[in-house]
Design a protein around this motif. Structure first.
Motif, PDB file in Angstrom:
ATOM      1  N   CYS A 118       0.821  -1.215   0.000  1.00 34.45           N
ATOM      2  CA  CYS A 118       0.000   0.000   0.000  1.00 34.45           C
ATOM      3  C   CYS A 118       0.856   1.267   0.000  1.00 34.45           C
ATOM      4  CB  CYS A 118      -0.957  -0.013   1.186  1.00 34.45           C
ATOM      5  SG  CYS A 118      -2.313  -1.184   0.993  1.00 34.45           S
ATOM      6  N   PHE A 131      -5.811  -2.033  -7.401  1.00 34.37           N
ATOM      7  CA  PHE A 131      -6.788  -1.907  -6.319  1.00 34.37           C
ATOM      8  C   PHE A 131      -7.928  -2.909  -6.457  1.00 34.37           C
ATOM      9  CE2 PHE A 131      -5.936   1.126  -3.138  1.00 34.37           C
ATOM     10  CZ  PHE A 131      -4.960   1.946  -3.660  1.00 34.37           C
ATOM     11  N   ARG A 132      -8.285  -3.237  -7.673  1.00 36.00           N
ATOM     12  CA  ARG A 132      -9.301  -4.284  -7.850  1.00 36.00           C
ATOM     13  C   ARG A 132      -8.752  -5.610  -7.333  1.00 36.00           C
ATOM     14  NH1 ARG A 132     -10.120  -3.612 -13.666  1.00 36.00           N
ATOM     15  NH2 ARG A 132     -10.637  -5.802 -13.595  1.00 36.00           N
ATOM     16  N   SER A 169      -8.836  -5.496  -3.584  1.00 34.98           N
ATOM     17  CA  SER A 169     -10.206  -5.739  -3.116  1.00 34.98           C
ATOM     18  C   SER A 169     -10.528  -7.231  -3.091  1.00 34.98           C
ATOM     19  CB  SER A 169     -11.214  -5.017  -4.010  1.00 34.98           C
ATOM     20  OG  SER A 169     -11.025  -3.640  -3.937  1.00 34.98           O
ATOM     21  N   LYS A 170     -10.138  -7.928  -4.143  1.00 38.64           N
ATOM     22  CA  LYS A 170     -10.375  -9.377  -4.181  1.00 38.64           C
ATOM     23  C   LYS A 170      -9.605 -10.098  -3.073  1.00 38.64           C
ATOM     24  CE  LYS A 170     -11.991 -10.952  -8.497  1.00 38.64           C
ATOM     25  NZ  LYS A 170     -11.800 -11.954  -9.525  1.00 38.64           N
ATOM     26  N   ALA A 215      -8.677  -8.765  -0.186  1.00 41.05           N
ATOM     27  CA  ALA A 215      -9.323  -8.418   1.084  1.00 41.05           C
ATOM     28  C   ALA A 215     -10.607  -9.216   1.273  1.00 41.05           C
ATOM     29  CB  ALA A 215      -9.608  -6.923   1.138  1.00 41.05           C
ATOM     30  N   TYR A 216     -11.325  -9.446   0.202  1.00 44.35           N
ATOM     31  CA  TYR A 216     -12.541 -10.258   0.277  1.00 44.35           C
ATOM     32  C   TYR A 216     -12.199 -11.707   0.612  1.00 44.35           C
ATOM     33  CZ  TYR A 216     -17.056 -12.261  -0.968  1.00 44.35           C
ATOM     34  OH  TYR A 216     -18.252 -12.923  -0.928  1.00 44.35           O
ATOM     35  N   VAL A 251      -4.287   0.874   3.663  1.00 40.27           N
ATOM     36  CA  VAL A 251      -5.174   0.704   2.498  1.00 40.27           C
ATOM     37  C   VAL A 251      -5.847   2.021   2.168  1.00 40.27           C
ATOM     38  CG1 VAL A 251      -7.194  -0.518   1.607  1.00 40.27           C
ATOM     39  CG2 VAL A 251      -5.513  -1.755   2.993  1.00 40.27           C
TER      40      VAL A 251
END
Length: 86
Positions: free
Chosen positions: A46, A62-63, A66-67, A69-70, A83
């Motif tokens: 980050c 960033f996409r 996001s994946k 982090a999910y 982040v």
């Protein structure tokens, strides 16, 4: 792990930037493979992302973030402020 960025401040900036973008692409392509290691590299990742200009590649990174982090929300709880700053 091969994707760690810690302790690599002396590396050329463009190499760090390319590595950060590539990590995001790995996150997009295979989040289940990368997500378990997220706590090991999310903060330096980050920090590098924060220095990259906003463009399509950064958006892609960033996409991927996001994946990841999910797939491993626990892996980024301690690094939420990094982040947000990225």
């Amino acid at each position: 792990p091969p994707w760690t960025l810690q302790g690599r401040a002396a590396l050329h900036k463009s190499l760090l930037n390319n590595t950060a973008i590539t990590l995001g692409r790995f996150g997009l392509a295979s989040p289940e493979s990368v997500a378990p290691s997220l706590p090991q590299f999310i903060q330096p990742w980050c920090r590098v992302l924060a220095g990259i200009r906003d463009d399509a590649e950064k958006e892609q990174a960033f996409r991927g973030l996001s994946k990841l982090a999910y797939a491993n929300p626990q892996g980024c709880l301690d690094s939420f402020e990094f982040v947000v700053m990225a």
